[in-house]
Design a protein around this motif. Structure first.
Motif, PDB file in Angstrom:
ATOM      1  N   LEU A 120     -12.712  33.872 -57.670  1.00 18.78           N
ATOM      2  CA  LEU A 120     -11.583  34.926 -57.843  1.00 18.78           C
ATOM      3  C   LEU A 120     -11.735  35.898 -56.629  1.00 18.78           C
ATOM      4  CD1 LEU A 120     -11.650  35.849 -61.585  1.00 18.78           C
ATOM      5  CD2 LEU A 120      -9.796  34.945 -60.186  1.00 18.78           C
ATOM      6  N   SER A 121     -13.251  36.000 -56.106  1.00 18.02           N
ATOM      7  CA  SER A 121     -13.577  36.907 -55.118  1.00 18.02           C
ATOM      8  C   SER A 121     -12.956  36.105 -53.744  1.00 18.02           C
ATOM      9  CB  SER A 121     -15.184  36.667 -54.760  1.00 18.02           C
ATOM     10  OG  SER A 121     -15.826  37.415 -55.955  1.00 18.02           O
ATOM     11  N   LEU A 122     -13.148  34.879 -53.522  1.00 22.76           N
ATOM     12  CA  LEU A 122     -12.462  34.211 -52.386  1.00 22.76           C
ATOM     13  C   LEU A 122     -10.849  34.415 -52.539  1.00 22.76           C
ATOM     14  CD1 LEU A 122     -14.587  30.874 -52.301  1.00 22.76           C
ATOM     15  CD2 LEU A 122     -14.489  32.878 -50.590  1.00 22.76           C
ATOM     16  N   GLN A 123     -10.400  34.437 -53.463  1.00 23.34           N
ATOM     17  CA  GLN A 123      -8.867  34.623 -53.670  1.00 23.34           C
ATOM     18  C   GLN A 123      -8.466  36.039 -53.509  1.00 23.34           C
ATOM     19  OE1 GLN A 123      -6.089  31.649 -55.371  1.00 23.34           O
ATOM     20  NE2 GLN A 123      -5.854  32.810 -53.305  1.00 23.34           N
ATOM     21  N   TYR A 124      -9.322  36.873 -54.096  1.00 21.11           N
ATOM     22  CA  TYR A 124      -9.102  38.479 -53.737  1.00 21.11           C
ATOM     23  C   TYR A 124      -8.780  38.711 -52.341  1.00 21.11           C
ATOM     24  CZ  TYR A 124      -9.479  43.388 -54.268  1.00 21.11           C
ATOM     25  OH  TYR A 124      -8.999  44.722 -54.380  1.00 21.11           O
ATOM     26  N   ALA A 149      -6.589  37.541 -64.589  1.00 16.65           N
ATOM     27  CA  ALA A 149      -5.501  38.473 -65.037  1.00 16.65           C
ATOM     28  C   ALA A 149      -5.747  39.947 -64.468  1.00 16.65           C
ATOM     29  CB  ALA A 149      -5.191  38.362 -66.443  1.00 16.65           C
ATOM     30  N   ARG A 150      -7.079  40.325 -64.915  1.00 17.97           N
ATOM     31  CA  ARG A 150      -7.599  41.601 -64.437  1.00 17.97           C
ATOM     32  C   ARG A 150      -7.491  42.162 -62.962  1.00 17.97           C
ATOM     33  NH1 ARG A 150     -12.679  43.338 -65.922  1.00 17.97           N
ATOM     34  NH2 ARG A 150     -12.403  45.068 -66.593  1.00 17.97           N
ATOM     35  N   LEU A 151      -7.971  40.941 -61.995  1.00 15.59           N
ATOM     36  CA  LEU A 151      -8.398  41.361 -60.964  1.00 15.59           C
ATOM     37  C   LEU A 151      -7.378  41.044 -59.646  1.00 15.59           C
ATOM     38  CD1 LEU A 151     -12.221  40.199 -60.983  1.00 15.59           C
ATOM     39  CD2 LEU A 151     -11.237  42.455 -61.303  1.00 15.59           C
ATOM     40  N   LEU A 152      -6.461  40.212 -59.985  1.00 16.17           N
ATOM     41  CA  LEU A 152      -5.494  39.669 -59.163  1.00 16.17           C
ATOM     42  C   LEU A 152      -4.376  40.317 -59.463  1.00 16.17           C
ATOM     43  CD1 LEU A 152      -6.306  35.893 -58.633  1.00 16.17           C
ATOM     44  CD2 LEU A 152      -7.034  37.826 -57.129  1.00 16.17           C
ATOM     45  N   PRO A 153      -3.205  40.696 -58.613  1.00 15.52           N
ATOM     46  CA  PRO A 153      -2.113  41.334 -58.742  1.00 15.52           C
ATOM     47  C   PRO A 153      -1.059  40.408 -59.416  1.00 15.52           C
ATOM     48  CG  PRO A 153      -2.186  40.561 -56.465  1.00 15.52           C
ATOM     49  CD  PRO A 153      -3.641  40.634 -57.056  1.00 15.52           C
TER      50      PRO A 153
END
Length: 275
Positions: A120-124, A149-153
């Motif tokens: 998720l850090s990489l995707q963000y 679900a919380r961190l990505l738009p």
């Protein structure tokens, strides 16, 4: 009645930990907590705080008590189903983000994603990348999906989640430009497993077998089958496993094999490129 100021000034825990527990119990910001030190806790809040305090006194990690830990600037839900994200692993994100080719459509895999911290850090930070993640734990994957679900738009990129053991979880024929992994690397008999936070973390996410290098060796050896030509593998490992990992990379035919150190100067990350 018990007020905030008395709890902050008295008790068996450090003041910082008390503050964090009070913020969790009262569901308030630091500013709100300090702006009303005379605020009294009701019976339910007192019971909740005392329960958390007792668990902390028994050594349970703050990340599990609070249910959250920051990693690479993002707040990740954290439960005993996953390892607690640690600062040294942020170096693997840094190194992954340095990958320059192909810059916009890179296909990335996080092996053993846990809370989803790496994926998720990489995707963000690289929303155009196509990111996939695997984990053998269904509970870990469920948590990583909640973090996504919380961190990505909502209208942003969609990660691909695969349940299974390392590469066995992947669809046949899938290949990647970048693979990252923070696998178990502690020896099964290491006494540190019975100390500190490690006592409470999932054992299967910490140790891979007698030597602790079993999963590292497997991941490195099989990686060329799943990497595109010129693709990159980067792994985190124990401070004394750098030489072992470099030898595994070279045996697997990797070039540009490199090890990076952490802030303490200890070898913690090794990577290479498929020829």
């Amino acid at each position: 009645m018990v007020d905030v100021s008395s709890l902050l000034l008295e008790g068996p825990l450090p003041r910082l930990e008390v503050r964090l527990l009070l913020q969790a119990v009262l569901q308030c910001s630091l500013t709100a907590l300090f702006s009303a030190p005379e605020r009294t806790l009701d019976d339910a809040e007192i019971a909740h705080f005392q329960a958390l305090q007792a668990r902390r006194q028994r050594g349970e990690p703050m990340a599990y008590l609070l249910g959250e830990r920051e990693f690479y600037g993002l707040p990740f839900l954290t439960t005993p189903a996953v390892l607690i994200p640690r600062p040294e692993t942020e170096g693997l994100v840094d190194w992954g983000l340095e990958t320059s080719a192909p810059p916009d459509s890179l296909h990335c895999l996080d092996l053993g994603t846990g809370s989803g911290a790496l994926a998720l850090s990489l995707q963000y930070h690289r929303p155009r990348w196509q990111v996939s993640a695997t984990d053998r734990s269904a509970a870990a994957l469920d948590l990583s999906k909640k973090n996504a679900a919380r961190l990505l738009p909502p209208s942003g990129p969609v990660l691909h989640w695969y349940h299974g053991d390392w590469y066995e979880a992947l669809p046949k024929g899938e290949t990647f430009d970048l693979i990252v992994s923070n696998p178990p690397y502690i020896a099964a008999a290491d006494p540190h497993l019975d100390q500190g936070d490690l006592r409470f973390e999932p054992r299967q996410a910490l140790t891979a077998g007698p030597s602790g290098t079993e999963d590292l060796e497997r991941i490195i050896a099989q990686a060329p089958l799943w990497l595109n030509p010129g693709g990159i593998l980067r792994v985190e490992h124990g401070y004394d496993q750098g030489e072992f990992c470099r030898s595994c990379f070279l045996r697997a035919g990797f070039t540009q094999v490199t090890t990076r150190t952490d802030l303490a100067g200890l070898e913690r990350l090794t990577g290479g490129q498929r020829s």
